[in-house]
Motif scaffolding. Structure first.
Motif, PDB file in Angstrom:
ATOM      1  N   GLU A   5      -5.725   1.925   2.157  1.00 30.08           N
ATOM      2  CA  GLU A   5      -5.408   1.060   3.302  1.00 30.08           C
ATOM      3  C   GLU A   5      -3.896   1.023   3.422  1.00 30.08           C
ATOM      4  N   SER A   6      -3.398   1.113   4.658  1.00 28.06           N
ATOM      5  CA  SER A   6      -1.948   1.029   4.800  1.00 28.06           C
ATOM      6  C   SER A   6      -1.576   0.365   6.112  1.00 28.06           C
ATOM      7  N   TYR A  56      -8.061  -0.904  -8.322  1.00 26.37           N
ATOM      8  CA  TYR A  56      -7.254  -0.993  -7.093  1.00 26.37           C
ATOM      9  C   TYR A  56      -5.958  -1.741  -7.380  1.00 26.37           C
ATOM     10  N   LEU A 103      -5.779  -9.369  -5.524  1.00 25.88           N
ATOM     11  CA  LEU A 103      -4.626  -8.466  -5.478  1.00 25.88           C
ATOM     12  C   LEU A 103      -3.434  -9.176  -4.849  1.00 25.88           C
ATOM     13  N   THR A 162      -2.631  -0.428  -0.051  1.00 23.07           N
ATOM     14  CA  THR A 162      -3.652  -0.607  -1.093  1.00 23.07           C
ATOM     15  C   THR A 162      -3.997   0.770  -1.640  1.00 23.07           C
ATOM     16  N   ARG A 215      -2.361  -3.277  -5.043  1.00 22.45           N
ATOM     17  CA  ARG A 215      -1.742  -3.458  -3.719  1.00 22.45           C
ATOM     18  C   ARG A 215      -0.253  -3.728  -3.900  1.00 22.45           C
TER      19      ARG A 215
END
Ligand SMILES: NC(=O)c1ccc[n+]([C@@H]2O[C@H](COP(=O)([O-])OP(=O)(O)OC[C@H]3O[C@@H](n4cnc5c(N)ncnc54)[C@H](OP(=O)(O)O)[C@@H]3O)[C@@H](O)[C@H]2O)c1
Length: 332
Positions: free
Chosen positions: A74-75, A104, A28, A34, A106
């Motif tokens: 996720e951040s 996914y 990614l 994400t 990102r």
């Protein structure tokens, strides 16, 4: 997330191939958010990404899909938290770096938009094409073209930008004339609110183009370009405007200055790719509320991401109608 599935486009000599591959987190691109992708959609640019010399992809291999909706997993950004529902498009997603046809994605936080009132499926049904339709309609409104000024023509009306434009303009009270090459789409376009459905423009592609012809339109949403845009420009009434976004009929524009200097016609350029994030978020908020297309279900069809190449082929051939929503989670 140790590994995930993605549709990957690769260049093989003069061919572009696309197949499902297993990628890992290190594949990614960099970014502070994400996203587990739920849906993407099919846009003309995605078809170009799989076309040899299509001119939109910087480097292969790439995961196509110029828009996506999903859930933050996720951040590193204070703007987004795990579990937030978001969407993203533009800024070379799916053309300069991996896009929406993967489980996914990102991205930098300043390319991400909160879905707000829209569901992930609705966000994808609108997608880049619907967003561009909203930009175009809003541009005509901001230009001062009112519903009582006369008919507004939408070219490429059965496609993504076109069909959502018809829906939005009709909802705003405009008399919409839908120009389409597909007789089979006439019923759908009437259901979206078109007052009249006509064939593609120019009506006679072999006739010599005239710099100015009989004024027919108060305004126009054009995503076709080429001879269609030239014809539309020559038939817009005094003080009218054309919101131009596309090139399915070709990038060349052969026209004269006559519409501009004798009728005060304006050509408004639409670019959804580099639009600043603040304006992008504002317009998406409107799309979830006052500007929400009324007939998303009627214009959209679902396709699993593993089957998307067939839809992209139809789009490239100009034979697809409406919006294809790509099911990414569970679609491999
Ligand atoms: N500027 C931007 O930011 C932006 C954003 C989104 C899209 N776009 C551009 O806008 C265009 C439309 O995108 P889309 O996703 O809506 O594509 P789409 O769903 O494929 O719709 C395009 C429509 O154009 C018509 N068409 C196709 N081939 C044609 C031809 N040779 N001559 C005349 N008309 C033809 C067809 O409509 P009918 O059969 O009904 O005539 C087709 O459905 C593309 O060029 C795309 O790259 C630009």
């Amino acid at each position: 997330m140790d590994s995930f599935q993605a549709l990957v486009a690769r260049q093989d000599g003069d061919r572009i191939t696309a197949s499902v591959e297993t990628l890992g987190p290190s594949d990614l691109p960099p970014g502070d958010v994400t996203i587990r992708v739920l849906f993407s959609s099919v846009n003309y640019k995605d078809a170009l990404a799989l076309t040899p010399k299509g001119g939109v992809v910087r480097d292969y291999p790439i995961v196509p899909g110029i828009d996506l909706t999903g859930e933050v997993v996720e951040s590193q950004s204070p703007e987004f938290s795990v579990g937030d529902q978001v969407l993203a498009h533009g800024y070379q997603i799916g053309t300069g770096h991996h896009g929406g046809y993967a489980e996914y994605a990102r991205l930098p936080a300043d390319q991400v938009v909160a879905l707000g009132a829209l569901s992930p499926h609705e966000g994808a049904a609108i997608g880049t094409a619907g967003f561009t339709a909203a930009m175009s309609v809003q541009a005509l409104i901001d230009w001062g073209i009112t519903p009582d000024a006369g008919p507004v023509v939408v070219t490429g009306a059965s496609g993504g930008v076109g069909s959502v434009s018809v829906d939005l303009l009709a909802a705003a009270g405009y008399q919409v004339v839908a120009s389409s090459g597909k007789q089979s789409a006439a019923g759908m376009l009437k259901d979206l609110g078109a007052a009249e459905v006509i064939g593609r423009l120019p009506a006679d592609p072999d006739a010599k183009p005239r710099p100015l012809a009989k004024a027919r339109w108060a305004g126009a949403v054009d995503c076709v370009g080429g001879a269609t845009l030239a014809d539309v420009l020559s038939t817009v009434d005094y003080g009218g405007a054309v919101a131009a976004s596309g090139l399915t009929g070709g990038p060349a524009l052969h026209t004269t200055v006559m519409p501009f200097i004798l009728r005060g016609v304006s050509l408004l350029g639409m670019d959804s790719v580099l639009m600043a994030i603040a304006r992008r978020r504002e317009l998406w908020a409107l799309l979830g509320n006052s500007l929400k297309p009324r007939h998303l279900d009627a214009v959209s069809n679902d396709v699993d991401v593993k089957d998307v190449v067939g839809v992209l082929d139809q789009l490239r051939a100009g034979s697809y109608s409406g919006r294809a929503v790509v099911r990414v989670a569970g679609g491999f």
